[in-house]
Scaffold this motif. Structure first.
Motif, PDB file in Angstrom:
ATOM      1  N   PRO A 292     -12.401   2.685  -1.758  1.00  0.00           N
ATOM      2  CA  PRO A 292     -11.579   2.639  -0.500  1.00  0.00           C
ATOM      3  C   PRO A 292     -10.273   3.798  -0.617  1.00  0.00           C
ATOM      4  O   PRO A 292      -9.770   3.686  -1.884  1.00  0.00           O
ATOM      5  N   GLU A 293     -10.223   4.210   0.384  1.00  0.00           N
ATOM      6  CA  GLU A 293      -8.842   5.037   0.624  1.00  0.00           C
ATOM      7  C   GLU A 293      -7.819   4.167   0.557  1.00  0.00           C
ATOM      8  O   GLU A 293      -7.706   3.062   0.948  1.00  0.00           O
ATOM      9  N   ILE A 294      -6.577   4.640  -0.058  1.00  0.00           N
ATOM     10  CA  ILE A 294      -5.418   3.941  -0.040  1.00  0.00           C
ATOM     11  C   ILE A 294      -4.251   4.851   0.622  1.00  0.00           C
ATOM     12  O   ILE A 294      -4.146   5.982   0.166  1.00  0.00           O
ATOM     13  N   ALA A 295      -3.479   4.456   1.363  1.00  0.00           N
ATOM     14  CA  ALA A 295      -2.371   5.007   1.768  1.00  0.00           C
ATOM     15  C   ALA A 295      -1.103   4.162   1.719  1.00  0.00           C
ATOM     16  O   ALA A 295      -0.965   2.918   1.894  1.00  0.00           O
ATOM     17  N   ILE A 296       0.006   4.984   1.774  1.00  0.00           N
ATOM     18  CA  ILE A 296       1.436   4.316   1.224  1.00  0.00           C
ATOM     19  C   ILE A 296       2.231   5.142   2.167  1.00  0.00           C
ATOM     20  O   ILE A 296       2.225   6.242   2.442  1.00  0.00           O
ATOM     21  N   VAL A 297       3.247   4.219   2.728  1.00  0.00           N
ATOM     22  CA  VAL A 297       4.405   4.922   3.370  1.00  0.00           C
ATOM     23  C   VAL A 297       5.555   3.976   3.307  1.00  0.00           C
ATOM     24  O   VAL A 297       5.285   2.733   3.495  1.00  0.00           O
ATOM     25  N   GLY A 298       6.650   4.497   3.317  1.00  0.00           N
ATOM     26  CA  GLY A 298       8.127   3.813   3.286  1.00  0.00           C
ATOM     27  C   GLY A 298       8.291   3.117   1.747  1.00  0.00           C
ATOM     28  O   GLY A 298       7.551   3.536   0.926  1.00  0.00           O
ATOM     29  N   MET A 299       9.005   2.095   1.896  1.00  0.00           N
ATOM     30  CA  MET A 299       9.531   1.106   0.702  1.00  0.00           C
ATOM     31  C   MET A 299       8.398   0.297   0.274  1.00  0.00           C
ATOM     32  O   MET A 299       7.732  -0.203   0.842  1.00  0.00           O
ATOM     33  N   ASP A 300       8.502  -0.091  -1.214  1.00  0.00           N
ATOM     34  CA  ASP A 300       7.542  -1.094  -1.571  1.00  0.00           C
ATOM     35  C   ASP A 300       8.196  -2.304  -1.373  1.00  0.00           C
ATOM     36  O   ASP A 300       9.262  -2.479  -0.819  1.00  0.00           O
TER      37      ASP A 300
ATOM     38  N   SER B 297      -1.590  -7.223   4.845  1.00  0.00           N
ATOM     39  CA  SER B 297      -2.470  -6.169   4.665  1.00  0.00           C
ATOM     40  C   SER B 297      -3.734  -6.428   5.613  1.00  0.00           C
ATOM     41  O   SER B 297      -3.849  -7.193   6.030  1.00  0.00           O
ATOM     42  N   SER B 298      -4.382  -5.172   5.788  1.00  0.00           N
ATOM     43  CA  SER B 298      -5.371  -5.278   6.766  1.00  0.00           C
ATOM     44  C   SER B 298      -6.489  -4.301   6.213  1.00  0.00           C
ATOM     45  O   SER B 298      -6.290  -3.363   5.661  1.00  0.00           O
ATOM     46  N   HIS B 299      -7.673  -4.441   6.628  1.00  0.00           N
ATOM     47  CA  HIS B 299      -8.733  -3.446   6.307  1.00  0.00           C
ATOM     48  C   HIS B 299      -9.129  -2.762   7.508  1.00  0.00           C
ATOM     49  O   HIS B 299      -9.256  -3.262   8.739  1.00  0.00           O
ATOM     50  N   PHE B 300      -9.117  -1.366   7.630  1.00  0.00           N
ATOM     51  CA  PHE B 300      -9.406  -0.873   8.737  1.00  0.00           C
ATOM     52  C   PHE B 300      -9.842   0.462   8.487  1.00  0.00           C
ATOM     53  O   PHE B 300      -9.827   1.196   7.215  1.00  0.00           O
ATOM     54  N   ALA B 301     -10.797   1.388   9.382  1.00  0.00           N
ATOM     55  CA  ALA B 301     -11.371   2.519   9.237  1.00  0.00           C
ATOM     56  C   ALA B 301     -11.367   3.532  10.311  1.00  0.00           C
ATOM     57  O   ALA B 301     -11.268   2.550  11.586  1.00  0.00           O
ATOM     58  N   LEU B 302     -11.064   4.540  10.239  1.00  0.00           N
ATOM     59  CA  LEU B 302     -11.073   5.568  11.297  1.00  0.00           C
ATOM     60  C   LEU B 302     -12.129   6.161  11.780  1.00  0.00           C
ATOM     61  O   LEU B 302     -12.906   6.829  10.818  1.00  0.00           O
TER      62      LEU B 302
END
Length: 172
Positions: free
Chosen positions: A131-139, A154-159
């Motif tokens: 699956p693709e992984i996306a990150i933004v902001g602080m951990d 966390s959530s699982h979603f697809a565009l």
């Protein structure tokens, strides 16, 4: 990830590599010194980045480098020589095209006398895997250390219409 059979090893260091029964066997150790052997059909080695900033004569232009060898810049992307600006990989991580583009815009605005500054706190990153992984902001750890009260989710979603680079399938 675990449901997909993917195991993650954090804070681990490479210790050795061997070949057994036509498979790669990698030995890693964690912070406590516990060794683990991993067997695989194929192996990807990713060793990181380091700048190629030596022997460029930057010191002749009064441009200073960070300890890790990247060009020191301020929020306007000015170097230690105020008439010279640096953006992109030369100014340090993250090494992303959209971050470099934004830095270039900030530098151009600053050169034009406009009020502008680069804020590196929310630069989106993505790993084009499946699956693709996306990150933004602080951990989580950084947010807690900064005094934020957080609720990790966390959530699982697809565009729809976004095609997986590995499978060729689109989201649903």
């Amino acid at each position: 990830m675990k449901k997909m059979g993917i195991e993650m090893y954090y804070n681990s260091r490479f210790q050795g590599l061997s070949r057994e029964n036509n498979k790669a066997v990698v030995t890693i150790s964690n912070d406590e010194g516990k060794k683990t052997e991993l067997s695989a059909d194929k192996l990807l080695v990713a060793v990181g980045f380091r700048p190629n900033s030596e022997n460029l004569g930057l010191e002749n232009a009064r441009i200073e480098l960070s300890k890790s060898g990247f060009i020191k810049v301020n929020e306007k992307r000015q170097t230690t020589e105020p008439k010279i600006y640096a953006v992109g990989d030369a100014a340090g991580p993250p090494f992303l095209a959209h971050k470099a583009f934004r830095e270039g815009k900030v530098a151009a605005e600053a050169l034009a006398g406009m009020p502008s500054a680069f804020d590196n706190r929310a630069v989106p990153e993505a790993v084009l895997s499946d699956p693709e992984i996306a990150i933004v902001g602080m951990d989580e750890e950084s947010a807690r250390k900064s005094g934020f009260e957080i609720r990790p989710e966390s959530s699982h979603f697809a565009l729809p219409g976004v095609r997986s680079p590995l499978t060729g399938q689109t989201g649903s």
